[in-house]
Design an enzyme around this catalytic site. Structure first.
Site, PDB file in Angstrom:
ATOM      1  N   SER A 166       0.854  -1.180   0.000  1.00 27.99           N
ATOM      2  CA  SER A 166       0.000   0.000   0.000  1.00 27.99           C
ATOM      3  C   SER A 166       0.888   1.226   0.000  1.00 27.99           C
ATOM      4  O   SER A 166       2.079   1.153   0.355  1.00 27.99           O
ATOM      5  CB  SER A 166      -0.873   0.003   1.258  1.00 27.99           C
ATOM      6  OG  SER A 166      -1.516   1.238   1.459  1.00 27.99           O
ATOM      7  N   TYR A 192      -2.136  -1.240  10.341  1.00 29.75           N
ATOM      8  CA  TYR A 192      -2.194  -1.429   8.894  1.00 29.75           C
ATOM      9  C   TYR A 192      -0.873  -1.040   8.248  1.00 29.75           C
ATOM     10  O   TYR A 192      -0.310  -1.791   7.437  1.00 29.75           O
ATOM     11  CB  TYR A 192      -3.342  -0.594   8.327  1.00 29.75           C
ATOM     12  CG  TYR A 192      -3.547  -0.738   6.841  1.00 29.75           C
ATOM     13  CD1 TYR A 192      -4.240  -1.832   6.332  1.00 29.75           C
ATOM     14  CD2 TYR A 192      -3.064   0.203   5.944  1.00 29.75           C
ATOM     15  CE1 TYR A 192      -4.445  -1.978   4.963  1.00 29.75           C
ATOM     16  CE2 TYR A 192      -3.259   0.074   4.583  1.00 29.75           C
ATOM     17  CZ  TYR A 192      -3.955  -1.021   4.096  1.00 29.75           C
ATOM     18  OH  TYR A 192      -4.149  -1.167   2.748  1.00 29.75           O
TER      19      TYR A 192
END
Length: 251
Positions: free
Chosen positions: A146, A159
């Site tokens: 990401s 995350y």
């Protein structure tokens, strides 16, 4: 219909395939000739994706698989090879977002949930995919990291930590298998129109749009295009790379 079939005769396994980026990538692979194994936690959730893949003309296998469970991952990879005879491409895309919270307030169970699915799940998939690719003498692995894998995210420590770690795992595996005709890369999506983004913003998509320098969200199909390029022969000299497809968000 694409003007060429880059993946005719090849087999692609995709995790997190029921929706969003995983679904779009499965359809794109199938449209270019690949036989596709779709993995997600629920077989029911895969029905729409399966229908879309069949509509694009591809052979498809759907498998319920929780990527954090070693026995389920091993069985899914084995079933894919049993059904299609080989495994050429693995797109390890399954992942979940965390509940927004500063580090000191993160619940331990929530931390473990994010790490188990995002990081442990990617590792478990790679472990069995790479073993099969070694037996074949070739293969491509692409892991979904990401933009949060190369920058901090307020309220998103779990995350971001999982996505940073995926990049390190990807780079190390690329070196492990560089001389074995196996390439390992990571893709770093930005803010994309997916169900995860809906959950993350509470339905207020404008929040995510405002973060994007280009002034719009990315489309799942744009990530799929990048994954296919990384998987194709055109990307044959690319391994250990972390490629951002994020509209400039991570700059």
């Amino acid at each position: 219909m694409p003007p060429f079939h880059r993946f005719q005769g090849r087999v692609a396994l995709i995790t997190g395939a029921a929706s969003g980026i995983g679904r779009a990538t499965a359809v794109a692979f199938a449209a270019e000739g690949a036989r596709v194994a779709l993995l997600d936690r629920s077989a029911d959730a895969l029905r729409d994706a399966e229908a879309a893949v069949r509509q694009s003309g591809g052979e498809v296998l759907t498998l319920a698989c929780d990527v954090s469970k070693p026995e389920q991952v091993e069985a899914a990879v084995a079933r894919t090879v049993e059904t299609f005879g080989r495994l050429d491409i693995a797109f390890n895309n399954a992942g979940v977002e965390n509940k927004a919270s500063p580090v000191a307030d993160i619940d331990l169970d929530e931390w473990d949930r994010i790490i188990d699915i995002n990081l442990r799940g990617t590792f478990l998939c790679m472990k069995h995919e790479l073993a099969q690719m070694l037996r074949q003498g070739s293969g491509v692995v692409i892991n979904t990291s990401s933009g949060a894998g190369i920058r901090g995210v307020a309220g998103g420590a779990a995350y971001a930590a999982s996505k940073h770690a995926i990049i390190g795992l990807t780079k190390s595996a690329a070196l492990d298998y560089a001389k074995s005709n196996i390439r390992v890369n990571a893709i770093l999506p930005g803010n994309i129109e997916t169900p995860m983004m809906d959950r993350f913003t509470g339905g207020d998509i404008q929040k995510a749009i405002d973060l994007e320098p280009v002034g719009r969200l990315g489309k799942p199909e744009e990530i799929a295009d990048a994954v296919l390029w990384m998987s194709a022969d055109l990307g044959a000299f690319v391994t250990g790379a972390s490629i951002s497809v994020d509209g400039g968000w991570s700059l």
